[in-house]
Design a protein around this motif. Structure first.
Motif, short mmCIF file in Angstrom:
data_model
loop_
_atom_site.label_atom_id
_atom_site.label_comp_id
_atom_site.label_asym_id
_atom_site.label_seq_id
_atom_site.Cartn_x
_atom_site.Cartn_y
_atom_site.Cartn_z
N GLU A 11 13.14 53.99 43.74
CA GLU A 11 14.42 53.29 43.68
C GLU A 11 15.15 53.40 45.02
O GLU A 11 15.71 52.42 45.51
N GLY A 12 15.12 54.57 45.63
CA GLY A 12 15.75 54.75 46.95
C GLY A 12 15.12 53.85 48.00
O GLY A 12 15.82 53.22 48.81
N LEU A 13 13.80 53.77 48.00
CA LEU A 13 13.10 52.89 48.93
C LEU A 13 13.41 51.43 48.65
O LEU A 13 13.62 50.63 49.58
N GLY A 14 13.48 51.08 47.37
CA GLY A 14 13.84 49.71 46.99
C GLY A 14 15.24 49.35 47.45
O GLY A 14 15.49 48.24 47.94
N ILE A 15 16.17 50.29 47.30
CA ILE A 15 17.55 50.06 47.73
C ILE A 15 17.60 49.83 49.24
O ILE A 15 18.20 48.86 49.71
#
Length: 193
Positions: A11-15
């Motif tokens: 999720e952090g990488l997607g953000i």
């Protein structure tokens, strides 16, 4: 615990990749399309994990639309030149409205009755808006940002409800970027007229 760490890492990488993508798009920078492909791949996996199937399917289409958008921005103008910002023709609004209603009803029904999808009609309607907005962005129609403003507002609430708090914050930030994108693209369009 491992799944939680993996999910938050993804999720952090997607953000991060999504923010880079949209920031570049607001600036009409062609490299935004590359980041769109990366972020769409990451979010496709995340949405599958959270059973948001319409959003997962949307990511696959976003990858295709990103390649299309990249080409259009480079060669979609007159005589295969760079595509300028413009207003979307009225007849295309009618077609987009029909696509929105049809997609929402069919996808919402299918996911609601034949899968374990969460929020099938909300998810499907936001997917329809996003598809239309992404296509409009690829064509450099200034109004794409108005659709993104609407979608990002509702996505913020939906992801918060689903417990994807980081993604909810992301969509709030995307809402702010969409407002900025509309203002900047409008100025760009007005300078052409």
């Amino acid at each position: 615990m491992q799944q939680y760490i993996e999910q938050n890492w993804l999720e952090g990488l997607g953000i991060l990749t999504t923010l880079i993508c949209v920031w570049l798009n607001t600036r009409q920078n062609i490299w935004g399309w590359l980041w769109a492909v990366v972020s769409s791949g990451i979010y496709g996996v995340i949405y599958w994990q959270f059973k948001l199937y319409s959003d997962m399917e949307l990511q696959a289409v976003f990858i295709v639309l990103s390649v299309y958008g990249w080409y259009q921005w480079l060669f979609g103008g007159k005589e295969k030149t760079e595509l300028p910002v413009s207003k979307m023709p009225y007849f295309q609004w009618i077609a987009c409205t029909v696509v929105f209603i049809g997609f929402t009803l069919v996808s919402g029904y299918m996911h609601g009755n034949y899968s374990d999808a969460s929020l099938p009609y909300m998810d499907s309607s936001l997917t329809a808006i996003s598809l239309i907005a992404q296509w409009m962005m690829a064509r450099k129609y200034v109004e794409n940002w108005l659709l993104w403003i609407s979608a990002d507002f509702f996505y913020t609430g939906m992801y918060f409800y689903k417990g994807l708090y980081g993604t909810s914050i992301l969509y709030f930030l995307l809402l702010l970027l969409a407002i900025k994108g509309y203002q900047d693209w409008k100025k760009s369009q007005d300078s052409i007229i």
